[in-house]
Motif scaffolding. Structure first.
Motif, PDB file in Angstrom:
ATOM      1  N   VAL A  46     -34.026  10.452  21.578  1.00  0.00           N
ATOM      2  CA  VAL A  46     -32.789  10.923  22.201  1.00  0.00           C
ATOM      3  C   VAL A  46     -31.991  11.615  21.106  1.00  0.00           C
ATOM      4  O   VAL A  46     -31.741  11.027  20.048  1.00  0.00           O
ATOM      5  CB  VAL A  46     -31.974   9.763  22.797  1.00  0.00           C
ATOM      6  CG1 VAL A  46     -30.680  10.278  23.422  1.00  0.00           C
ATOM      7  CG2 VAL A  46     -32.802   9.000  23.823  1.00  0.00           C
ATOM      8  N   ILE A  47     -31.624  12.872  21.318  1.00  0.00           N
ATOM      9  CA  ILE A  47     -30.991  13.638  20.251  1.00  0.00           C
ATOM     10  C   ILE A  47     -29.563  13.168  19.981  1.00  0.00           C
ATOM     11  O   ILE A  47     -28.934  12.526  20.822  1.00  0.00           O
ATOM     12  CB  ILE A  47     -31.005  15.154  20.554  1.00  0.00           C
ATOM     13  CG1 ILE A  47     -30.154  15.467  21.796  1.00  0.00           C
ATOM     14  CG2 ILE A  47     -32.429  15.657  20.725  1.00  0.00           C
ATOM     15  CD1 ILE A  47     -29.984  16.964  22.034  1.00  0.00           C
ATOM     16  N   ALA A  48     -29.069  13.528  18.797  1.00  0.00           N
ATOM     17  CA  ALA A  48     -27.715  13.153  18.394  1.00  0.00           C
ATOM     18  C   ALA A  48     -26.684  13.918  19.207  1.00  0.00           C
ATOM     19  O   ALA A  48     -26.948  14.997  19.718  1.00  0.00           O
ATOM     20  CB  ALA A  48     -27.517  13.442  16.912  1.00  0.00           C
ATOM     21  N   GLY A  49     -25.499  13.355  19.300  1.00  0.00           N
ATOM     22  CA  GLY A  49     -24.406  14.011  20.002  1.00  0.00           C
ATOM     23  C   GLY A  49     -23.441  12.982  20.546  1.00  0.00           C
ATOM     24  O   GLY A  49     -23.726  11.772  20.542  1.00  0.00           O
ATOM     25  N   PRO A  50     -22.307  13.431  21.033  1.00  0.00           N
ATOM     26  CA  PRO A  50     -21.287  12.508  21.528  1.00  0.00           C
ATOM     27  C   PRO A  50     -21.751  11.628  22.681  1.00  0.00           C
ATOM     28  O   PRO A  50     -21.219  10.538  22.886  1.00  0.00           O
ATOM     29  CB  PRO A  50     -20.165  13.454  21.991  1.00  0.00           C
ATOM     30  CG  PRO A  50     -20.370  14.704  21.201  1.00  0.00           C
ATOM     31  CD  PRO A  50     -21.856  14.828  21.045  1.00  0.00           C
ATOM     32  N   THR A  51     -22.756  12.078  23.455  1.00  0.00           N
ATOM     33  CA  THR A  51     -23.194  11.278  24.594  1.00  0.00           C
ATOM     34  C   THR A  51     -24.156  10.159  24.197  1.00  0.00           C
ATOM     35  O   THR A  51     -24.479   9.305  25.026  1.00  0.00           O
ATOM     36  CB  THR A  51     -23.883  12.171  25.648  1.00  0.00           C
ATOM     37  OG1 THR A  51     -25.030  12.804  25.044  1.00  0.00           O
ATOM     38  CG2 THR A  51     -22.930  13.241  26.165  1.00  0.00           C
ATOM     39  N   PHE A  52     -24.615  10.151  22.946  1.00  0.00           N
ATOM     40  CA  PHE A  52     -25.567   9.113  22.527  1.00  0.00           C
ATOM     41  C   PHE A  52     -24.982   7.725  22.739  1.00  0.00           C
ATOM     42  O   PHE A  52     -25.678   6.798  23.169  1.00  0.00           O
ATOM     43  CB  PHE A  52     -25.934   9.300  21.054  1.00  0.00           C
ATOM     44  CG  PHE A  52     -27.090   8.443  20.602  1.00  0.00           C
ATOM     45  CD1 PHE A  52     -28.386   8.946  20.594  1.00  0.00           C
ATOM     46  CD2 PHE A  52     -26.896   7.130  20.191  1.00  0.00           C
ATOM     47  CE1 PHE A  52     -29.464   8.161  20.189  1.00  0.00           C
ATOM     48  CE2 PHE A  52     -27.961   6.329  19.795  1.00  0.00           C
ATOM     49  CZ  PHE A  52     -29.251   6.841  19.789  1.00  0.00           C
ATOM     50  N   LYS A  53     -23.693   7.568  22.470  1.00  0.00           N
ATOM     51  CA  LYS A  53     -23.076   6.245  22.556  1.00  0.00           C
ATOM     52  C   LYS A  53     -22.723   5.823  23.975  1.00  0.00           C
ATOM     53  O   LYS A  53     -22.260   4.702  24.195  1.00  0.00           O
ATOM     54  CB  LYS A  53     -21.828   6.198  21.672  1.00  0.00           C
ATOM     55  CG  LYS A  53     -20.742   7.176  22.077  1.00  0.00           C
ATOM     56  CD  LYS A  53     -19.586   7.135  21.072  1.00  0.00           C
ATOM     57  CE  LYS A  53     -18.490   8.137  21.440  1.00  0.00           C
ATOM     58  NZ  LYS A  53     -17.411   8.160  20.431  1.00  0.00           N
ATOM     59  N   THR A  54     -22.970   6.689  24.969  1.00  0.00           N
ATOM     60  CA  THR A  54     -22.624   6.318  26.345  1.00  0.00           C
ATOM     61  C   THR A  54     -23.595   5.300  26.926  1.00  0.00           C
ATOM     62  O   THR A  54     -23.233   4.534  27.814  1.00  0.00           O
ATOM     63  CB  THR A  54     -22.579   7.561  27.260  1.00  0.00           C
ATOM     64  OG1 THR A  54     -23.882   8.182  27.262  1.00  0.00           O
ATOM     65  CG2 THR A  54     -21.531   8.562  26.782  1.00  0.00           C
ATOM     66  N   ARG A  55     -24.841   5.312  26.458  1.00  0.00           N
ATOM     67  CA  ARG A  55     -25.844   4.327  26.886  1.00  0.00           C
ATOM     68  C   ARG A  55     -26.542   3.789  25.629  1.00  0.00           C
ATOM     69  O   ARG A  55     -27.708   4.051  25.398  1.00  0.00           O
ATOM     70  CB  ARG A  55     -26.858   4.963  27.832  1.00  0.00           C
ATOM     71  CG  ARG A  55     -26.284   5.284  29.210  1.00  0.00           C
ATOM     72  CD  ARG A  55     -27.317   5.967  30.099  1.00  0.00           C
ATOM     73  NE  ARG A  55     -26.837   6.097  31.455  1.00  0.00           N
ATOM     74  CZ  ARG A  55     -26.020   7.048  31.882  1.00  0.00           C
ATOM     75  NH1 ARG A  55     -25.577   7.949  31.017  1.00  0.00           N
ATOM     76  NH2 ARG A  55     -25.625   7.095  33.145  1.00  0.00           N
ATOM     77  N   PRO A  56     -25.797   3.046  24.827  1.00  0.00           N
ATOM     78  CA  PRO A  56     -26.312   2.692  23.499  1.00  0.00           C
ATOM     79  C   PRO A  56     -27.616   1.917  23.520  1.00  0.00           C
ATOM     80  O   PRO A  56     -28.529   2.227  22.747  1.00  0.00           O
ATOM     81  CB  PRO A  56     -25.170   1.872  22.876  1.00  0.00           C
ATOM     82  CG  PRO A  56     -24.367   1.400  24.040  1.00  0.00           C
ATOM     83  CD  PRO A  56     -24.459   2.472  25.063  1.00  0.00           C
ATOM     84  N   PHE A  57     -27.740   0.907  24.384  1.00  0.00           N
ATOM     85  CA  PHE A  57     -28.951   0.088  24.336  1.00  0.00           C
ATOM     86  C   PHE A  57     -30.171   0.903  24.723  1.00  0.00           C
ATOM     87  O   PHE A  57     -31.228   0.805  24.077  1.00  0.00           O
ATOM     88  CB  PHE A  57     -28.825  -1.137  25.248  1.00  0.00           C
ATOM     89  CG  PHE A  57     -29.965  -2.095  25.085  1.00  0.00           C
ATOM     90  CD1 PHE A  57     -30.015  -2.948  23.989  1.00  0.00           C
ATOM     91  CD2 PHE A  57     -31.005  -2.125  26.004  1.00  0.00           C
ATOM     92  CE1 PHE A  57     -31.083  -3.824  23.821  1.00  0.00           C
ATOM     93  CE2 PHE A  57     -32.074  -2.994  25.837  1.00  0.00           C
ATOM     94  CZ  PHE A  57     -32.112  -3.846  24.747  1.00  0.00           C
ATOM     95  N   ARG A  58     -30.055   1.719  25.758  1.00  0.00           N
ATOM     96  CA  ARG A  58     -31.172   2.561  26.189  1.00  0.00           C
ATOM     97  C   ARG A  58     -31.580   3.531  25.090  1.00  0.00           C
ATOM     98  O   ARG A  58     -32.755   3.648  24.738  1.00  0.00           O
ATOM     99  CB  ARG A  58     -30.778   3.336  27.443  1.00  0.00           C
ATOM    100  CG  ARG A  58     -31.794   4.384  27.916  1.00  0.00           C
ATOM    101  CD  ARG A  58     -33.059   3.753  28.401  1.00  0.00           C
ATOM    102  NE  ARG A  58     -33.996   4.755  28.903  1.00  0.00           N
ATOM    103  CZ  ARG A  58     -35.249   4.506  29.238  1.00  0.00           C
ATOM    104  NH1 ARG A  58     -35.728   3.274  29.117  1.00  0.00           N
ATOM    105  NH2 ARG A  58     -36.038   5.460  29.702  1.00  0.00           N
ATOM    106  N   HIS A  59     -30.595   4.219  24.504  1.00  0.00           N
ATOM    107  CA  HIS A  59     -30.888   5.224  23.491  1.00  0.00           C
ATOM    108  C   HIS A  59     -31.400   4.605  22.195  1.00  0.00           C
ATOM    109  O   HIS A  59     -32.339   5.121  21.572  1.00  0.00           O
ATOM    110  CB  HIS A  59     -29.646   6.077  23.238  1.00  0.00           C
ATOM    111  CG  HIS A  59     -29.233   6.880  24.433  1.00  0.00           C
ATOM    112  ND1 HIS A  59     -27.979   7.419  24.560  1.00  0.00           N
ATOM    113  CD2 HIS A  59     -29.914   7.229  25.559  1.00  0.00           C
ATOM    114  CE1 HIS A  59     -27.903   8.075  25.706  1.00  0.00           C
ATOM    115  NE2 HIS A  59     -29.052   7.969  26.327  1.00  0.00           N
TER     116      HIS A  59
END
Length: 316
Positions: A85-98
């Protein structure tokens, strides 16, 4: 012999597969998007379709992953792991999955290879392992995680180093950085990418919330791919970690200006203040030059932008 690539339909992975297949090698692509290949518009990969085998595999599905690797075990030279999963502001929206995909997915690949006796692996890591460290970033620069994505890439490298030490495996880390070029339409990317590269596709009036104050390495995807292939193919390397980028830092705002200059008009693209993601730059690529013979073709981003534009024009 064959090379297996996880995430081989992703932006970088698809070009790695293309370079290998063009050289006449069999490439097994393990990617959850395998069933949709014909609709993905990867024209360069379609040209070498006869050398490609597609498998739909989730790296978090350990049983299917093992069964797939086992099916090709006897013909594999090794594995290139590119699922992320690439870096970016949305990475932290689903932390466990990513975090699971990036960290546990990588560990699953290492463990499957260990069980099947597959020694050589190239893991697509990232310059994010340096965090916001200042100055030119060399492979000896200490780890520094400044976000969750960077933490997953550090963990993948640490797992790889310990698997290599403990089980006599040959796991190599390709530290990639920001990538652009054929295979990804700006309209399918985040707003900062659209504001920088979107006019090449005909986009106008994109106003991104941030990104203007960032200076980093933007590397053409084919340069990234050929660096990975060189790292995989070099028989013996003296190090486990290699920066694979253009090695030249350029500001995001400068890219906006260069695109306007190339097109001859202003597309009203605006970047807001601050960085897109916190990173240092540039990466030092001398080790890759010396050990792998790696030389970026598009070190001058203006030439890379021209190539990207040609590809985008061909998609319309």
């Amino acid at each position: 012999m064959a090379v297996l690539i996880t995430g081989g339909l992703g932006h970088v992975g698809s070009w790695v597969a293309t370079h290998l297949a063009r050289a006449g090698r069999k490439v097994i692509i393990c990617d959850m998007a395998a069933a949709h290949f014909d609709r993905m518009g990867l024209d360069y990969l379609e040209e070498v379709r006869d050398n490609i085998v597609l498998e739909s595999v989730d790296v978090l599905d350990t049983h299917t992953l093992f069964e797939t690797f086992l099916r090709y075990q006897d013909e594999l030279e090794g594995v290139i792991h590119g699922v992320s999963v690439i870096a970016g502001p949305t990475f932290k929206t689903r932390p466990f999955r990513h975090l699971s995909i990036n960290a546990m997915g990588t560990l699953n690949v290492y463990e499957t290879c260990r069980l099947l006796g597959i020694k050589r692996i190239v893991n697509m890591s990232s310059g994010a392992v340096y965090g916001d460290a200042s100055g030119q970033l060399h492979e000896t620069t200490p780890y520094k995680a400044t976000d969750l994505y960077g933490a997953t890439k550090i963990s993948g490298e640490l797992y790889g180093d310990q698997y290599s030490e403990t089980y006599d495996m040959d796991i190599r880390q390709a530290r990639l950085f920001f990538v652009y070029g054929p295979g990804k339409k700006p309209s399918h990317m985040h707003a900062v990418y659209q504001a920088m590269f979107g006019p090449l596709e005909g986009l106008k009036g994109v106003h991104a919330a941030n990104g203007r104050d960032q200076i980093t390495d933007w590397t053409h995807v084919e340069d990234t791919a050929q660096g990975i292939v060189r790292l995989f193919d070099t028989p013996a390397v003296p190090h486990r970690h290699y920066n694979i980028s253009c090695g030249v830092a350029v500001s995001h705002q400068r890219i906006v200006e260069l695109v306007s200059e190339q097109l001859g008009y202003d597309s009203d693209m605006q970047l807001g203040p601050g960085p897109f993601v916190v990173r240092g730059a540039p990466l030092d690529i001398q080790r890759a030059r010396d050990d792998l013979g790696f030389t970026p073709r598009y070190a001058d981003i203006r030439e890379g932008l021209e190539d990207y534009r040609r590809w985008l024009l061909g998609q319309s």
